[in-house]
Design a protein around this motif. Sequence first.
Motif, PDB file in Angstrom:
ATOM      1  N   ALA A   1      68.155  58.785  39.595  1.00  0.00           N
ATOM      2  CA  ALA A   1      67.671  57.508  38.898  1.00  0.00           C
ATOM      3  C   ALA A   1      67.912  56.156  39.511  1.00  0.00           C
ATOM      4  CB  ALA A   1      68.215  57.346  37.366  1.00  0.00           C
ATOM      5  N   GLY A   2      67.127  55.351  39.576  1.00  0.00           N
ATOM      6  CA  GLY A   2      67.412  53.988  40.119  1.00  0.00           C
ATOM      7  C   GLY A   2      66.207  53.097  40.064  1.00  0.00           C
ATOM      8  N   SER A   3      65.840  52.859  41.039  1.00  0.00           N
ATOM      9  CA  SER A   3      64.169  52.110  41.132  1.00  0.00           C
ATOM     10  C   SER A   3      63.226  53.013  40.653  1.00  0.00           C
ATOM     11  CB  SER A   3      63.912  51.542  42.618  1.00  0.00           C
ATOM     12  OG  SER A   3      64.050  52.553  43.447  1.00  0.00           O
ATOM     13  N   GLN A   4      63.385  54.458  40.672  1.00  0.00           N
ATOM     14  CA  GLN A   4      62.494  55.246  39.947  1.00  0.00           C
ATOM     15  C   GLN A   4      63.276  56.513  39.539  1.00  0.00           C
ATOM     16  OE1 GLN A   4      59.275  56.441  42.373  1.00  0.00           O
ATOM     17  NE2 GLN A   4      60.885  56.986  44.151  1.00  0.00           N
TER      18      GLN A   4
ATOM     19  N   LEU B   1      58.744  60.191  37.139  1.00  0.00           N
ATOM     20  CA  LEU B   1      58.415  60.029  35.596  1.00  0.00           C
ATOM     21  C   LEU B   1      57.671  58.441  35.739  1.00  0.00           C
ATOM     22  CD1 LEU B   1      61.721  61.288  33.733  1.00  0.00           C
ATOM     23  CD2 LEU B   1      59.492  62.456  34.112  1.00  0.00           C
ATOM     24  N   GLU B   2      56.749  58.441  34.956  1.00  0.00           N
ATOM     25  CA  GLU B   2      56.044  57.333  34.952  1.00  0.00           C
ATOM     26  C   GLU B   2      56.681  56.421  33.882  1.00  0.00           C
ATOM     27  OE1 GLU B   2      51.551  55.648  33.546  1.00  0.00           O
ATOM     28  OE2 GLU B   2      51.887  57.801  33.603  1.00  0.00           O
ATOM     29  N   ASN B   3      56.957  55.079  34.448  1.00  0.00           N
ATOM     30  CA  ASN B   3      57.465  53.808  33.801  1.00  0.00           C
ATOM     31  C   ASN B   3      58.961  54.145  33.484  1.00  0.00           C
ATOM     32  OD1 ASN B   3      55.063  52.601  33.349  1.00  0.00           O
ATOM     33  ND2 ASN B   3      54.754  53.774  31.499  1.00  0.00           N
ATOM     34  N   ALA B   4      59.601  55.143  34.051  1.00  0.00           N
ATOM     35  CA  ALA B   4      60.980  55.399  34.009  1.00  0.00           C
ATOM     36  C   ALA B   4      61.882  54.849  35.239  1.00  0.00           C
ATOM     37  CB  ALA B   4      61.297  57.034  33.972  1.00  0.00           C
ATOM     38  N   THR B   5      62.940  54.113  34.729  1.00  0.00           N
ATOM     39  CA  THR B   5      63.834  53.512  35.969  1.00  0.00           C
ATOM     40  C   THR B   5      65.059  53.276  35.614  1.00  0.00           C
ATOM     41  OG1 THR B   5      63.872  51.442  37.367  1.00  0.00           O
ATOM     42  CG2 THR B   5      63.411  51.083  35.162  1.00  0.00           C
ATOM     43  N   GLY B   6      65.914  52.736  36.344  1.00  0.00           N
ATOM     44  CA  GLY B   6      67.344  52.475  35.868  1.00  0.00           C
ATOM     45  C   GLY B   6      68.398  53.689  35.891  1.00  0.00           C
ATOM     46  N   ASN B   7      68.954  54.232  34.818  1.00  0.00           N
ATOM     47  CA  ASN B   7      69.716  55.184  34.496  1.00  0.00           C
ATOM     48  C   ASN B   7      69.081  56.223  34.100  1.00  0.00           C
ATOM     49  OD1 ASN B   7      72.297  54.224  36.005  1.00  0.00           O
ATOM     50  ND2 ASN B   7      72.751  52.890  34.433  1.00  0.00           N
ATOM     51  N   ALA B   8      69.824  57.645  33.915  1.00  0.00           N
ATOM     52  CA  ALA B   8      69.228  58.661  33.386  1.00  0.00           C
ATOM     53  C   ALA B   8      70.327  59.710  32.950  1.00  0.00           C
ATOM     54  CB  ALA B   8      68.116  59.328  34.349  1.00  0.00           C
ATOM     55  N   THR B   9      70.324  60.294  31.876  1.00  0.00           N
ATOM     56  CA  THR B   9      71.092  61.278  31.610  1.00  0.00           C
ATOM     57  C   THR B   9      70.534  62.234  30.651  1.00  0.00           C
ATOM     58  OG1 THR B   9      73.416  61.718  30.422  1.00  0.00           O
ATOM     59  CG2 THR B   9      71.894  60.045  29.494  1.00  0.00           C
ATOM     60  N   PHE B  10      70.910  63.556  30.861  1.00  0.00           N
ATOM     61  CA  PHE B  10      70.578  64.770  30.202  1.00  0.00           C
ATOM     62  C   PHE B  10      71.421  64.814  28.914  1.00  0.00           C
ATOM     63  CE2 PHE B  10      68.899  65.936  34.320  1.00  0.00           C
ATOM     64  CZ  PHE B  10      67.615  66.291  34.152  1.00  0.00           C
ATOM     65  N   SER B  11      70.761  65.623  27.795  1.00  0.00           N
ATOM     66  CA  SER B  11      71.273  65.804  26.792  1.00  0.00           C
ATOM     67  C   SER B  11      72.211  67.112  26.915  1.00  0.00           C
ATOM     68  CB  SER B  11      70.731  66.105  25.590  1.00  0.00           C
ATOM     69  OG  SER B  11      69.545  66.999  25.552  1.00  0.00           O
ATOM     70  N   PRO B  12      73.508  67.528  26.296  1.00  0.00           N
ATOM     71  CA  PRO B  12      74.223  68.696  26.700  1.00  0.00           C
ATOM     72  C   PRO B  12      73.468  70.119  26.392  1.00  0.00           C
ATOM     73  CG  PRO B  12      75.641  67.157  25.910  1.00  0.00           C
ATOM     74  CD  PRO B  12      74.362  66.444  25.647  1.00  0.00           C
ATOM     75  N   ASN B  13      72.547  70.014  25.390  1.00  0.00           N
ATOM     76  CA  ASN B  13      71.561  71.159  25.056  1.00  0.00           C
ATOM     77  C   ASN B  13      70.576  71.250  25.763  1.00  0.00           C
ATOM     78  OD1 ASN B  13      69.855  69.112  23.935  1.00  0.00           O
ATOM     79  ND2 ASN B  13      70.162  69.754  21.846  1.00  0.00           N
ATOM     80  N   GLY B  14      70.351  70.334  26.661  1.00  0.00           N
ATOM     81  CA  GLY B  14      69.198  70.388  27.615  1.00  0.00           C
ATOM     82  C   GLY B  14      67.862  70.119  27.181  1.00  0.00           C
ATOM     83  N   VAL B  15      67.761  69.728  25.832  1.00  0.00           N
ATOM     84  CA  VAL B  15      66.390  69.449  25.115  1.00  0.00           C
ATOM     85  C   VAL B  15      65.954  68.103  25.685  1.00  0.00           C
ATOM     86  CG1 VAL B  15      65.174  68.944  23.075  1.00  0.00           C
ATOM     87  CG2 VAL B  15      66.781  70.741  23.215  1.00  0.00           C
ATOM     88  N   TRP B  16      66.897  67.129  25.797  1.00  0.00           N
ATOM     89  CA  TRP B  16      66.287  65.719  25.986  1.00  0.00           C
ATOM     90  C   TRP B  16      66.746  65.234  27.596  1.00  0.00           C
ATOM     91  CZ3 TRP B  16      63.009  64.029  22.899  1.00  0.00           C
ATOM     92  CH2 TRP B  16      63.110  64.441  21.325  1.00  0.00           C
TER      93      TRP B  16
END
Length: 399
Positions: A84-87, A103-118
């Motif tokens: 995650a960063g500029s895209q 991912l369209e329109n996604a930027t910055g930071n990203a993180t996964f939920s521990p249950n793997g859903v999100w």
Amino acid sequence: NARDVAHQLSIEKPYAQHRLLHRHIENVSNIEVSKNGKLVASSGDGIQVWPVEETKQKPLIWSETGGRVNNLIFSADDHWLAAAGSQVRLWDLSKPNFDPIILENATGNATFSPNGVWLATADENQKHAVLLWKTDNLTDAPTELQRHKYEITALAFSQDSRWLATASYQNVVHLHSLDQLTAPPTLLPVDQDGANVLAFSPDGRWLATVGISLRLWQIAALNKPPIVLEGHDPIASTATFSSDSRWFSSTGWDGIVRLWRIHDDSAELVDLKDNQGFSWAGFFNSVAAFSPDSRWFVSVNDDRVKIWRLDQQMDEPIVIPGVGKRAVTVSRQWLATADDAGTLQLWQYQENDLIALACKVAGRNLNQKEWEEYFPGKVYRQTCSNLSESPSAPVSVGG
């Protein structure tokens, strides 16, 4: 440009030749070990993923960075790697030869939920919104959560995947219930300039909001004032809990690493002795991490790694000088660090083997000046029994 050489060090054979993994043109900005300890990912002039245990001529994944990379993260089941960063790009690690999903329109930071859903990301259209993507169908439109007033700076899921905390340059943190996504978030007051780091304790009791000040909120009693801890000058840059939720650490632009014992309703600062920090200001001047079993605490600053045992009294850390200070991560078996010149090193941690590694890297015992700097007030002794005394070590007088 500095050449970035990534080596793998096997502590089972600490004196064996290091394995060359790759050469970068630019320095390493992020390193991450997969949850199962089998893969290591890094970003610099490109994004690479290497199998830890296998010797290969080429990495599993080798991709252009596609702009700045803020963070790399493996999903809980190690099925996905996100950069995650500029895209925001995602690799399906079961199909590493396929192109990543962008991912369209996604930027910055990203993180996964521990249950793997999100998967949570920020948007790229200056709407200051957080986007929630279902990992089982990333082609579906994401759920947009209540917008912040300013740019998103941090995202964090609770370990039970019931809560998502989001921060910005606004003076409140949003705490969303994932069971009620349409409900407005709980607003937690923070510093005027917002928070740049968020962290949940694994037991779900605490949320740390970190900026100029460090605040610990009790999730079950959000109406109570938070515990306010000593901050950094001018700002903290990282924060993390140990896996048993008994310890909390922070680092900052002042180069200082702080460690606290967490009690029922308070936090006790631990004296790390020679932890004076230094004046150069920058995000990567100090970093820290806990091992997954909460036995080890690793701090990196001023071009040296210090490794502390938390499950027993250990007044003196294992010191590995000359390693660097840019990034650190710890998996179940591996400790990985990267420095400003881009050198990435990866090794297994066993106390005796780490001492042997420190001796191999230094090639000598500490001299008197170094001993007094690293272990003030302690009587000098040889750390490396197989090496001669340093010429400037104190002379032992019998009798």
